[in-house]
Write an enzyme that holds these catalytic residues in place. Structure first.
Site, PDB file in Angstrom:
ATOM      1  N   SER A  89      54.267   4.379  47.413  1.00  0.00           N
ATOM      2  CA  SER A  89      53.721   3.350  46.530  1.00  0.00           C
ATOM      3  C   SER A  89      52.224   3.138  46.700  1.00  0.00           C
ATOM      4  O   SER A  89      51.519   2.888  45.722  1.00  0.00           O
ATOM      5  CB  SER A  89      54.443   2.016  46.745  1.00  0.00           C
ATOM      6  OG  SER A  89      55.819   2.160  46.550  1.00  0.00           O
ATOM      7  N   HIS A 144      49.960  -1.180  49.107  1.00  0.00           N
ATOM      8  CA  HIS A 144      49.733  -1.230  47.659  1.00  0.00           C
ATOM      9  C   HIS A 144      48.294  -1.626  47.344  1.00  0.00           C
ATOM     10  O   HIS A 144      47.615  -0.978  46.547  1.00  0.00           O
ATOM     11  CB  HIS A 144      50.680  -2.220  47.003  1.00  0.00           C
ATOM     12  CG  HIS A 144      52.115  -1.827  47.081  1.00  0.00           C
ATOM     13  ND1 HIS A 144      53.120  -2.673  46.715  1.00  0.00           N
ATOM     14  CD2 HIS A 144      52.727  -0.681  47.487  1.00  0.00           C
ATOM     15  CE1 HIS A 144      54.288  -2.075  46.886  1.00  0.00           C
ATOM     16  NE2 HIS A 144      54.065  -0.865  47.367  1.00  0.00           N
TER      17      HIS A 144
END
Length: 169
Positions: A89, A144
């Site tokens: 991610s 992230h």
């Protein structure tokens, strides 16, 4: 493949950053904690990665994956040293940022503002307990965030250091 080595003894988990095992800086991007997690990340990697590959070649994609993977993993460890994390991610967020910047230079890069904004909103939701309440677990928020920042930064640097407007194919 975890960033840190961990030992489980009864109800106690101890974490330690091993010396000399430098592969652990990148290998968490290959760990996924559910099939949905893996599929979602691989779809994004396939879609965004192939767009970057068409424009810049496979060497650039591999370099971006490694740089964004390193940056996002190190950030996640720095802000959550006693945790086991994994997933692509952070790299995906990096590619989102990179493509969002590059779309201004090349029409071959597809990253509409609405999709970028949705990604940022999802990033912010990750800082709330909503994902845990929904049964999705905790998110690697630092990975992230720093993945996105690194993608925006690399996109800005590469578009402003000699990039020319590229006509669509």
């Amino acid at each position: 493949l975890t960033f840190v080595e961990f030992n489980v003894q009864k109800d106690n988990i101890s974490f330690q950053l091993p010396n000399g095992e430098y592969w652990r800086l990148i290998t968490p991007i290959f760990l996924h904690f559910s099939v949905l997690h893996l599929v979602f990340n691989m779809l994004w990697l396939w879609d965004l990665g192939r767009r970057v590959e068409i424009l810049h070649g496979s060497t650039r994609v591999v370099a971006l994956v490694m740089l964004m993977g390193l940056g996002s993993n190190i950030a996640q460890y720095m802000f959550s040293p006693e945790s086991i994390f994994g997933g692509m991610s952070g790299v995906v967020y990096g590619l989102i940022g990179y493509c969002w910047v590059w779309r201004r230079v090349s029409p071959d890069i597809f990253m509409p503002d609405a999709l970028f904004r949705f990604s940022v909103v999802w990033l912010m939701i990750g800082y709330t307990p909503l994902t845990e309440w929904a049964g999705l677990g905790r998110m690697a928020n630092s990975a992230h965030l720093y993945g996105l920042i690194s993608g925006l930064l690399w996109g800005w640097l590469t578009t402003n250091l000699g990039a020319k407007k590229i006509p669509s194919a």
